[in-house]
Each structure stands twice: as C-alpha cells, then as structure tokens.
Design an enzyme around this catalytic site. Sequence first.
Site, short mmCIF file in Angstrom:
data_model
loop_
_atom_site.label_atom_id
_atom_site.label_comp_id
_atom_site.label_asym_id
_atom_site.label_seq_id
_atom_site.Cartn_x
_atom_site.Cartn_y
_atom_site.Cartn_z
N GLN A 151 0.85 -1.19 0.00
CA GLN A 151 0.00 0.00 0.00
C GLN A 151 0.89 1.24 0.00
OE1 GLN A 151 -1.59 1.16 3.80
NE2 GLN A 151 -3.63 1.43 2.97
N GLY A 152 0.91 1.96 -1.09
CA GLY A 152 1.77 3.14 -1.19
C GLY A 152 1.01 4.42 -0.95
N TYR A 153 0.77 4.71 0.29
CA TYR A 153 0.03 5.92 0.66
C TYR A 153 0.94 6.95 1.33
CZ TYR A 153 -4.54 3.54 0.03
OH TYR A 153 -5.63 2.88 -0.46
N SER A 154 1.46 6.57 2.52
CA SER A 154 2.17 7.55 3.35
C SER A 154 3.43 8.06 2.66
CB SER A 154 2.57 6.92 4.68
OG SER A 154 1.43 6.39 5.31
N SER A 195 4.63 -1.16 4.18
CA SER A 195 4.79 -2.52 4.68
C SER A 195 4.90 -3.48 3.50
CB SER A 195 3.59 -2.94 5.53
OG SER A 195 3.38 -2.01 6.56
N GLU A 219 -9.28 -1.54 5.91
CA GLU A 219 -8.12 -1.76 6.76
C GLU A 219 -8.55 -1.73 8.22
OE1 GLU A 219 -4.93 1.10 6.30
OE2 GLU A 219 -3.55 -0.21 7.37
C1 FAD Z 1 3.00 -0.74 11.59
C2 FAD Z 1 2.73 0.29 10.56
C3 FAD Z 1 2.45 -0.12 9.26
C4 FAD Z 1 2.21 0.83 8.28
N1 FAD Z 1 1.98 0.40 7.00
C5 FAD Z 1 1.79 1.30 6.03
C6 FAD Z 1 1.63 0.88 4.67
O1 FAD Z 1 1.70 -0.31 4.36
N2 FAD Z 1 1.45 1.81 3.73
C7 FAD Z 1 1.38 3.14 4.02
O2 FAD Z 1 1.16 3.93 3.12
N3 FAD Z 1 1.54 3.58 5.30
C8 FAD Z 1 1.76 2.70 6.31
N4 FAD Z 1 1.95 3.13 7.60
C9 FAD Z 1 1.94 4.57 7.87
C10 FAD Z 1 0.81 5.05 8.73
O3 FAD Z 1 -0.41 5.07 8.03
C11 FAD Z 1 1.19 6.44 9.25
O4 FAD Z 1 2.33 6.27 10.07
C12 FAD Z 1 0.11 7.09 10.06
O5 FAD Z 1 -1.00 7.41 9.26
C13 FAD Z 1 0.62 8.35 10.76
O6 FAD Z 1 1.30 9.22 9.91
P1 FAD Z 1 2.76 9.77 10.29
O7 FAD Z 1 3.61 8.59 10.57
O8 FAD Z 1 3.20 10.70 9.24
O9 FAD Z 1 2.56 10.55 11.63
P2 FAD Z 1 2.03 12.04 11.78
O10 FAD Z 1 0.82 12.22 10.97
O11 FAD Z 1 3.14 12.98 11.59
O12 FAD Z 1 1.62 12.01 13.30
C14 FAD Z 1 2.53 12.30 14.37
C15 FAD Z 1 1.72 12.54 15.62
O13 FAD Z 1 0.88 13.68 15.41
C16 FAD Z 1 -0.46 13.37 15.66
N5 FAD Z 1 -1.33 14.10 14.76
C17 FAD Z 1 -1.19 14.32 13.43
N6 FAD Z 1 -2.23 14.98 12.94
C18 FAD Z 1 -3.08 15.19 13.97
C19 FAD Z 1 -4.35 15.79 14.10
N7 FAD Z 1 -5.01 16.32 13.08
N8 FAD Z 1 -4.92 15.79 15.32
C20 FAD Z 1 -4.28 15.24 16.37
N9 FAD Z 1 -3.10 14.66 16.31
C21 FAD Z 1 -2.50 14.63 15.12
C22 FAD Z 1 -0.54 11.87 15.41
O14 FAD Z 1 -1.64 11.29 16.07
C23 FAD Z 1 0.78 11.39 15.95
O15 FAD Z 1 0.68 11.25 17.34
C24 FAD Z 1 2.22 2.21 8.59
C25 FAD Z 1 2.50 2.61 9.89
C26 FAD Z 1 2.76 1.68 10.87
C27 FAD Z 1 3.09 2.16 12.24
#
Ligand code: FAD
Lengths: 397, 370
Positions: free
Chosen positions: A125-128, A160, A246
């Site tokens: 899944q290429g999102y983040s 992942s 998901e």
């Molecule tokens: C085990 C695991 C598997 C994953 N697998 C994939 C994958 O296969 N494909 C993919 O694309 N992504 C994947 N991800 C990424 C995941 O979707 C993101 O890590 C997640 O959405 C958070 O984004 P970020 O890491 O940029 O954190 P950030 O968005 O930067 O968040 C950092 C902190 O800020 C807080 N925050 C941010 N915005 C707000 C808001 N509006 N209100 C309150 N708090 C806020 C968050 O809650 C967090 O505590 C995976 C992540 C994990 C941990």
Amino acid sequence: MDLEFDARYDAFREQVREFLAHNKPGGAIGMAEGRAEHRIQWLSLLIEHGYWARTIPKEYGGYGAEPDLLETVIMDEEFNKAGVPRGMMAQGPSMLVPTLLTHGSEEQRERWIAPTMRGEVMWCQGYSEPGSGSDLASLQTAAREDGDDFLINGQKIWTSGADQSDMCFILVRTEPDAKKHEGISYILLPMDTPGIEVQPLRTMSGDIGDNSFNQVLFSDVRVPKANVVGARGEGWKIANTTLKHERSSLNANAEGTWMRLARLMKKETINGVPAIASPVYRDRLMRLQARALSMKHHGMRMLTCNLKGESSGVAGLIVKLQNCQLSFDMSALAIDVMGELGALYDHTKYERERGYWQAHSMFSLGLIIGGGTAQIQKNIIAERGLGLPREPKPAKA
Amino acid sequence: MDFGLSEDQLLLEQTVRGFLADQVAIERVRDQRQKAGSKSCPNDRAIWSQLAELGIAGIVVPEEQGGSGLGLLDAVIVSQALGHAVTPTPFLATAVMAPTALEAVGGKLAEDWLAGIASGELVVGVAVTELFSVREDAGVRLRPGRQDGKLDGKAIMALDAFGADRLLVALDATTLALVDASAPGLEKTRLLTVDATRCTAELSFDGVDPLAVFEGAGAAIARMLEAGRIALAADTLGACESMVEQAVAYAKDRKQFDRVIGSFQAVKHMCAEMIAEVEPARSLLWYAAHAFDGVPDESPWMSCHALAHIAEIGREIASVSTQVHGGIGWTDEQNLHFWFKRIANARHLLGGPELLRARAADLQGLVPAA
Ligand SMILES: Cc1cc2nc3c(=O)[nH]c(=O)nc-3n(C[C@H](O)[C@H](O)[C@H](O)COP(=O)(O)OP(=O)(O)OC[C@H]3O[C@@H](n4cnc5c(N)ncnc54)[C@H](O)[C@@H]3O)c2cc1C
C-alpha cells in the site's frame, strides 16, 4: 438477544469440520513467507471449497457464494480451533480486492483479483509519504502525463511489505492544479517497473521480513493510464474505501490474547509463587479480562448491525481505538509479570515464549499508529460520531 | 444470531425514558432532595406508583403474582433509564433484588410479597453489605443460645431500606430473613451519602421477630446479588450516558477564544474517550444480563465484571464530563453533580471493583490454592 446459530448453520459447520479433518496440513503454513508454493496450493484449495474468496464472483476467481456473515463467523471459529490459517492476512486480499470490486474496471478485476486471492501476486500500500501521514491528502508524489502513460516521481514511506511485493496500489497527485482532495489518483503499479527503488527500514521490533517496513523512491516510473482505478482525481474517495477495510480488518482476537496471558501467569513464578497468585497482578489481569470481554461482545453487536444492514454509528467508530490499545495493555502486563526477564529478546536462554510478548507489544504499538493514529481516531469519533465541529482552518498568512 | 435489543425492548426503553423525561425533570429531583432532607426516605413514592402502573415495579415478578415476568435484560433497560434520569426510586432493591430472591425461595409468604411488589404497594429493602464487606462489626444474627429465632445486630448501607415496608436480610451467604419493617425492636437510621438520589440506611435489630428465616438459601442469595450487580451496573452506565450527552451538548454551545469549546481538540478527545468507554461497556452489560437468564454458569463472575468495569469507567466519565463543563460543572445549581454522586455512591454498593474482581477471579478458578 439470541446468541444461538440457526439450525441450518449446523450442517455448514459440520462441513467445515469435515474439510479440516481431511485437509488440515501437517506442517505450518507460512502465510507470510515469500511466494511459497505450498501457500498458493493451500489458498487455491480453500477457494475451491469456498473457505476463502467465498463471496467473490466466480468470474474473478472466487467461489461465488452469497455473503453470509454467520458463515464467516463459523469458518473463523473452526479454522481457529484447528489452528489453521483461513486465507492470507495481507494488503491485497483485505484492501485492494474490496476496492477493485467496488471501483475497478472489468479488465482490472479479471486481471488482478484471482491471482491476488491465490497469493500469487503480493501487494503493498503506497500511501504515506515523509511529509504526509495523518494528513494523507497533502501527498506530493507526482504523476505527470506522458502520452498514454504517467511518469511517477517522489517518495513513499512506511510501506509494509514493499520489498516482497509484486504490485503496489499507490496514491499519486495527477492533477496538480486541482484542490488538495481532488487531485489524487489511485494507480496499480508493478513493483518491477524501472525507476523504483525499495529501501528496507529496520522496524523497532527488529524485523526485516515478516513485518517489513520500507521507503520507496520513484524516479520517472512509467505506468499506463489504464492502471488508474476509477476516474482520475477520484483517488481520495477510493482510498477511503480501502482505509475502511483496513480498519475493519483490525478486529484483534482480544479474548484469545487474554487467555494466553492468563496461561503465562499460571506458569510464570516469582519467588516460587505463580504470578496469578499475586492479588496485585491478578487484579490487573481481571481488569483486562473485563475489557477483553467488552470488546468481544461489542464485536458481536457490530456483527449484528452488519447482519441487519444497520449502521453501527459511533459504536463502530471506537473499535480500532479500543482494540489496539487493549492489545498493547495486555502485552504490557505479560512483560511486567516476567519482570527483569521480560525484556529478553533474540532467543536468549531465559527468554519466555520466544520473545512473543515483546514482539506483540511493539506490534500493537505499530497498530495504534498505523492506519490512522489513535488521535486521528478520536478526531473521527468526536466529529463524525458525536457531531462536534471540525478543527477550524488556520487563516492563510 | 442477534446480539442486541428486541423490538419490544426498544419500545420499553422508549416508554420508560419518555416517561422519565416528562415526569422527572431534574427540578423534581432537586425538590425531592429538599423534601426528604436528612430525616426521610429520598425515594419518590409518587413516581414509584406511576412506574408500578407501567409494570416497572413488577418487571421481573412472575405473571402469576401480577408481574410482567420479563428477563433481567429488560430490567437493565429500566435501570439504565433511571440512572440516566437520576431518578430516586427503590427499583434496585424492590424490583430487581428482592423478587429474584423471593422467587428462588418460593412459598406463600414470598408470593404475597411478590404480588405486593408488582402492584407497587410494597417497597422492600435489602440488607446484604455484610456478605462481601463487614465493617464496624456489622452483621445480623439469630440470637444465640435460644431457639426463639429473634434477630440481633446491625446491617449497614442497607439498600432502599429506610422507607421500606418489608426487609430482606442476609444473615450469611446461605440464610435469608424476611422481616416486617415495623417490627418491634427494629430501628432504621438513614445513612446520608453524597448521593441524594439513593436510599441507604442502617438497620439495628434488638430481638426482632422475623416473619420467616430461610436456611439453605445460598442460591437465592447468590442470584439476588448477581441480578443486583448487573442492575446497578446499568444504573451507573445510564448515568454515564447522560454525563457524556451533557458534556457534548455543552461543548457545542459554550464559547471561549471566539470558538465553541468543542472545536478544541483537547475537549473533543475528552468526549471521544468517554464514548469509547461507554459503547463497549453497553455490550458487556447486555451480555451479562443475557448470561444471567441464559448462561447461568457464567453469570456469577460476569456480573462481577460488569459492575466492576462500569464502576471504573464511571469514575473517569464522572470526572471528565465535569471538567468539560468548567467551573459551572462544580456548582450545585448546574445539577451535573447529581450524576457524579450517583456514580460515586454506586461504586461500592454491591462490592467495589477490587472486591468484585477478586471474586470474579476466584469464581473462575484463577486463584491457586495457597
Ligand atoms: C506498523 C505500521 C504499518 C504501516 N503500514 C503502512 C503501509 O503499508 N502503507 C502506508 O502507506 N503507510 C503505512 N503506515 C503509515 C501510517 O499510516 C502512518 O504512520 C500514520 O498514518 C501516521 O502518519 P505519520 O507517521 O506521518 O505521523 P504524523 O501524521 O506525523 O503524526 C505524528 C503525531 O501527530 C499526531 N497528529 C497528526 N495529525 C493530527 C491531528 N489532526 N490531530 C491530532 N493529532 C494529530 C498523530 O496522532 C501522531 O501522534 C504504517 C505505519 C505503521 C506504524
């Protein structure tokens, strides 16, 4: 309140048991390891008997049964009891396939669903992106038009399984001039296309492989426009279907984990006394049991809503938040019970259950973050569930 | 399979909540507090009669005795509604606990009581605290050495007992006495708690003649406690639901920094956390009530879990909802404290969370022999 299964399901349960009795594989089926041939065979056998891809239409390589949630419950119960995986927990079957069934073109469905369900084609899944996580719609990876193709440039992260995948469903910005949410497209991208570089990242649990985590770099990666799912610019809407799948696939088996924890506490001794004999540890165990039972029965309630086609409302929105935290808290007690030995890892002499609880703890933490963090879940619960106002946008300087 | 409330149960919920919304506005609860003062029973006897007419007093009483013969889940729906409206009634002791025990012991006297309960004429209080928590040397005993069967001793925190007509007194885990509340030698003292909406009393016995004593009533007493715990959990959960609703409504209305406070994420998350506890607790409660009638093996410990767990989330919600309200939440005038205190008092009434969890562990065989 009626927790019995209708008599007509007895025959179905019997049939599942029969199948398992005859076909239960001797060794472990490594559902996660590579493209192992025996996994493909197992999944194909399951599909043939309707225990996997059950409701996917025959023309797309499924079994073609009518959806019936209770059959699903029965299959899960029986396979769990037998300790045999019923299919493959992976991004392809749980996220891509439902998306294609709703939004895919006829050609895309015919081409991808069957091999994905058989485990022949693995997806990531290429999102983040580094700059776009919770605020996913701000993503910058760009797809520029070039004749019948797009050229993709940019970077994805936290992907992942990218290093073991054949395909990626990716969100890219195809309409740079459109508004934030309207410029994104959902594209099916072969991972062996020139210009893709996968860089594995070691996770906190030390895993490379099973829980692989990667960043993926794209430079002039060429993909045909025909690989867009749905219409151009509709990727955000389509991705939200995927995210919903998901989140609903995260219904952890809280009761099972709790039982494992209770077993550990009977076995593990402190000063010659089993941990479970300590009122302090036992009280924590009981608090967790009440939470696990709550989530178990809450799951039944959600299932009933599904069966009746009713919306579960705010009661459904809290599931991911609560299950992930509960899972983490259960491993926390297990680690505490093991005391100083609870931190052992890497299969040292005194390590318990091959480091299961440390791994479980770190994995649960990942689930709390991945697929929408706990804080984002709370925003959703408050805004969509309780009707509280959305965060006001800061005025542009 | 159907995990949820039936059409009839939804209708019951609607009826009771509708009635309470019409008849028992918070002003009435305030008036009742005023009227009762410290010397009389805080239960609202007029409302209780009306509820009896709706079939609520006899909700679990068998039809042969004029009751509705419904199950515990139905009683839970009512209890939740009463907690939601912080209504002072003897529902817990009179309509849930006493009928459960009386039906189990059976016989003419018990049947007469059941009929009186169903019609709303009899209010029955129960004294059970000493079964799980003896303080101050409390306990009621058959007078030793003599066979005249008189009762001595005292029971504290007896439920709905102050204004009761009859009393059920557990002498120990297997012995249950039926007592007339106006029997000579019996003295009732109201024990005032923070909660003005629930009646708790001390009963002192000085050579009181019971109407009957049932020995070997262990099962009746155990079932009475299970039913009471589940109904009390429902009361607390109902109060929690109301506190969340009030917090959310206030958060949508109150403005600070030129914004409604509900647009501040800290406030939003407080609300989200509260509802995230309420919803699964409701599922647990429904199951516990279902287990009481349908899965009796699980009911003894499931009822402990339901009450302990809901008491825990209740304390948190009572505090957080008050915080969402700011200073006004801390005033008497704002009324929120009626819910706060109802939850606080209920927390220990049929065994506090720690005692209940210890019991739940024991009942599941999780406590190894020393
Ligand atoms: C085990 C695991 C598997 C994953 N697998 C994939 C994958 O296969 N494909 C993919 O694309 N992504 C994947 N991800 C990424 C995941 O979707 C993101 O890590 C997640 O959405 C958070 O984004 P970020 O890491 O940029 O954190 P950030 O968005 O930067 O968040 C950092 C902190 O800020 C807080 N925050 C941010 N915005 C707000 C808001 N509006 N209100 C309150 N708090 C806020 C968050 O809650 C967090 O505590 C995976 C992540 C994990 C941990």
